[in-house]
Write a protein that holds these residues in place. Sequence first.
Motif, mmCIF file in Angstrom:
data_model
loop_
_atom_site.group_PDB
_atom_site.id
_atom_site.type_symbol
_atom_site.label_atom_id
_atom_site.label_comp_id
_atom_site.label_asym_id
_atom_site.label_seq_id
_atom_site.Cartn_x
_atom_site.Cartn_y
_atom_site.Cartn_z
ATOM 1 N N ILE A 255 35.455 41.425 75.099
ATOM 2 C CA ILE A 255 34.101 41.948 74.904
ATOM 3 C C ILE A 255 33.058 40.989 75.479
ATOM 4 O O ILE A 255 32.158 41.380 76.218
ATOM 5 N N SER A 256 33.180 39.710 75.153
ATOM 6 C CA SER A 256 32.223 38.708 75.640
ATOM 7 C C SER A 256 32.917 37.365 75.687
ATOM 8 O O SER A 256 33.925 37.127 74.998
ATOM 9 N N HIS A 257 32.363 36.479 76.520
ATOM 10 C CA HIS A 257 32.929 35.134 76.676
ATOM 11 C C HIS A 257 31.802 34.143 76.901
ATOM 12 O O HIS A 257 30.798 34.451 77.562
ATOM 13 N N GLY A 258 31.928 32.963 76.322
ATOM 14 C CA GLY A 258 30.986 31.872 76.512
ATOM 15 C C GLY A 258 31.678 30.542 76.289
ATOM 16 O O GLY A 258 32.850 30.497 75.889
ATOM 17 N N PRO A 259 30.989 29.442 76.563
ATOM 18 C CA PRO A 259 31.622 28.129 76.387
ATOM 19 C C PRO A 259 32.079 27.858 74.958
ATOM 20 O O PRO A 259 33.065 27.148 74.751
ATOM 21 N N THR A 260 31.378 28.429 73.965
ATOM 22 C CA THR A 260 31.711 28.155 72.566
ATOM 23 C C THR A 260 32.030 29.419 71.782
ATOM 24 O O THR A 260 32.044 29.368 70.545
ATOM 25 N N HIS A 261 32.296 30.510 72.469
ATOM 26 C CA HIS A 261 32.620 31.731 71.725
ATOM 27 C C HIS A 261 33.387 32.698 72.622
ATOM 28 O O HIS A 261 33.256 32.689 73.851
ATOM 29 N N ASP A 262 34.210 33.526 71.976
ATOM 30 C CA ASP A 262 34.929 34.619 72.619
ATOM 31 C C ASP A 262 35.013 35.766 71.629
ATOM 32 O O ASP A 262 35.216 35.544 70.416
ATOM 33 N N THR A 263 34.863 36.986 72.131
ATOM 34 C CA THR A 263 34.993 38.183 71.310
ATOM 35 C C THR A 263 35.977 39.130 71.980
ATOM 36 O O THR A 263 35.830 39.455 73.174
ATOM 37 N N PHE A 264 36.987 39.578 71.201
ATOM 38 C CA PHE A 264 38.032 40.458 71.717
ATOM 39 C C PHE A 264 38.070 41.733 70.874
ATOM 40 O O PHE A 264 37.867 41.685 69.647
ATOM 41 N N ARG A 265 38.354 42.842 71.512
ATOM 42 C CA ARG A 265 38.616 44.105 70.826
ATOM 43 C C ARG A 265 40.135 44.273 70.745
ATOM 44 O O ARG A 265 40.818 44.339 71.783
ATOM 45 N N ILE A 266 40.675 44.336 69.530
ATOM 46 C CA ILE A 266 42.124 44.388 69.343
ATOM 47 C C ILE A 266 42.490 45.646 68.554
ATOM 48 O O ILE A 266 41.779 46.064 67.631
ATOM 49 N N VAL A 267 43.620 46.222 68.929
ATOM 50 C CA VAL A 267 44.233 47.328 68.197
ATOM 51 C C VAL A 267 45.725 47.036 68.154
ATOM 52 O O VAL A 267 46.427 47.137 69.179
ATOM 53 N N LEU A 268 46.213 46.638 66.978
ATOM 54 C CA LEU A 268 47.612 46.252 66.813
ATOM 55 C C LEU A 268 48.299 47.262 65.902
ATOM 56 O O LEU A 268 47.798 47.590 64.814
ATOM 57 N N ASP A 269 49.438 47.736 66.344
ATOM 58 C CA ASP A 269 50.217 48.719 65.583
ATOM 59 C C ASP A 269 51.569 48.095 65.268
ATOM 60 O O ASP A 269 52.452 48.036 66.116
ATOM 61 N N GLY A 270 51.717 47.599 64.050
ATOM 62 C CA GLY A 270 52.969 46.978 63.663
ATOM 63 C C GLY A 270 52.956 46.605 62.199
ATOM 64 O O GLY A 270 51.897 46.333 61.619
ATOM 65 N N PRO A 271 54.115 46.523 61.567
ATOM 66 C CA PRO A 271 54.176 46.235 60.121
ATOM 67 C C PRO A 271 54.119 44.752 59.790
ATOM 68 O O PRO A 271 54.091 44.397 58.607
ATOM 69 N N GLN A 272 54.137 43.883 60.793
ATOM 70 C CA GLN A 272 54.186 42.451 60.533
ATOM 71 C C GLN A 272 52.927 41.777 61.063
ATOM 72 O O GLN A 272 52.174 42.337 61.861
#
Length: 541
Positions: A255-272
Motif C-alpha cells: 500500500i505504501s512505503h517509506g524509510p520508517t514505515h511500510d503498509t501491506f494489504r494481506i488476505v491469508l486463508d489458513g487455519p494456522q
Amino acid sequence: MLASGFLLGLGLASIFWMPALAEWHLIHWIPLHNHIAPLSLPEILSAPRPHDPALFNPPLVQSVGLATWGLWLVGSIWVLIAAQRQQTRANALAVLPFMLASLGLLGLATWPDSAWLDQQAKFPGLSRHDLLALAVAPAAVVGGQAGAALEQGARHGRARLIGISLLAILLCGSSYPSLVPPPFSVQESADVREEHLQAELRGVMMGSFPDGQLLPRQIRRLPAPSPSLLDSLRRGQPDKLERVSRLPRSELAVISHGPTHDTFRIVLDGPQQTVLPVLTLNFAGWHAQLNSERMPIQSSTPSGLIEITVPPNSQGDLQLRLRETPVRRLSTLVTLVCGVVLGIAVLIPRRRNPLAVALPTLRASSLALLYCSLLILGFIAGRQFPASAAVAGSIQPVPLVFEGGVDLLGYRLDRDALQAGERVPLHLFWQAARPNLPDYATEVRLVEQQSGNVVERVLHRYPGGWATSSWRLQRYVQDTFWLRLPRTAAPGTYVLEVRVYRCQNPLPALTCEGATPLNVFEQRGALVGQRALLPPRFNRG
C-alpha cells in the motif's frame, strides 16, 4: 551555579546520550578498519588546517582551535589568582575540578599505546576523538571564566573595548583558516534511482557508515539483498515483503512505503498462524499492527530481518512502523523540560534567578566591533583561499600506473625511520582517471626484502572511507594507512608494497571476496607486475 549549569546542559543533551547508553546492548559495531588512529597533542592545540576543495574526503578535524585552549589558559590563570583571595576562593574552587578534568581527558586521549582505550574503540561511542570532545566541555567552562576576568579588569569603557577587541581577535583568528565553506556541487546522474540502489548495495544506507557497520546484536554480518527486493527497487515500487512460496492461498500487496514505515494489504486463508518475513533489519523500535491490533515481531536467524506473526485467516492492512522506544521518549521529555527551565532562567531577572551567570555587559560599540571583525576576516579569507587546490603538503610522486582507471598520485610518509612497535601513518593519494569506476580495495604490505615475508598487512575495502565508484573526477582522495613493525620482526630490510584489488562481490560491504589484483605499469607502458614498490627502506638491526 556551575553545577546547575552543568546539569542543565547535560539534560539538554540527554536526547543524544541517554538512548545511546541505555540501548547499546541491542546493537554491535563492525569497524571497517582494524587500526586506531592516535591523536597528536601539537595538532590538537594548533589552528585548523585550511580547507582544500580538491580533496574528496577531508580528514576528521582533530584541532580544538586556538580559541578553546587560549580561553582555557586565560580562565585557568584567573582561577589560580582568584583562589588566593578570600572573597573569590569559593568560586575558584568550584571551577578547579573542570580544569583538572579537561587536563585528564586530554592526556588520556593523546596517551600513546593505550591498549585499554584502543580496545574500547570497537564501538565509536568511546574512542580517542570522543574523549577529545569530552575534554572540550569542561575546558569551555574554564574558558568562560575569561569573561569574569574581563568584567573585573575592564571597569572603564576604553579598557572594556580593548578587552572585547582582544577576544574578537582570538575567536576570529583561530577560525580564520576555516571561514570559507566547502563548495557544493551537484553530481548529475542519468538515473538517480539506480544510483541510490547502488549506494544501498554498498551498505552506505543499510544501517552503516563509511567506517563500519552498525547492526542488530543478533547478527554478525550484513545479509545479502533479496533479488525480488532489488527488482522492485529498480522498478521504482519498493516491496519489502518477502514472498513465501508455502502460502498458495494468500494475497499480499504493498500500500505504501517509506524509510520508517511500510503498509501491506494481506488476505491469508489458513487455519494456522503465518510468519511474514519483511526485508528490514530488526532494530529496536519497530512495531507491527494489523487492523489496530499489535502483532508480535521477532528476528529471523541468521539474517536478523523482521518476522511478523499473524493469526489464522487474517485480512486487512498490516502496518509496520519505527516508533520511539520508552527510553527515547524519556530522553525527549528530559530535553524538553530542561529547555523550558533554560527559557525561564533567561527571562527571570538576575537578582531573582539562582541560575543567572554574571556576564560582562557589552555595549553597542563593542558588538559592532566584533561583528565588523568577523566580516573583514571572512572577506580576507575568501580572497586568500583559491577555488581549487593541489594535493596538500609535500608528496613523493610514484612513476607507476595502475590499470582500471585509478591513479596513484604519490605518497607521504611522516617518518624516515620505523621503530619496532611504533605506529606510523602512510598517506596515499589517489585520483579517478575515468568516471563509473568499479569498487576497488587498496592494500599496503610491510615486507622483508630478502625473504618476502609479510609482517604487516592492512586492507582498505573503501579507500579513504569511500567506495571508488563514488569518487568524483578532478578530486583526489587521501588514503591513510597506519603501519606497525612488530617487535618480534626479524632483523633485515623492510619495504612497502601497494596493491589494488577489484572486488568481485559488492556484498557484504566489508569483505572483498574473489579479489583480483590489478596490474601495474611503468609510465612508458612496460608491465611491472601486480604491486607497486615504494622507495622507502626500513632497516631493523
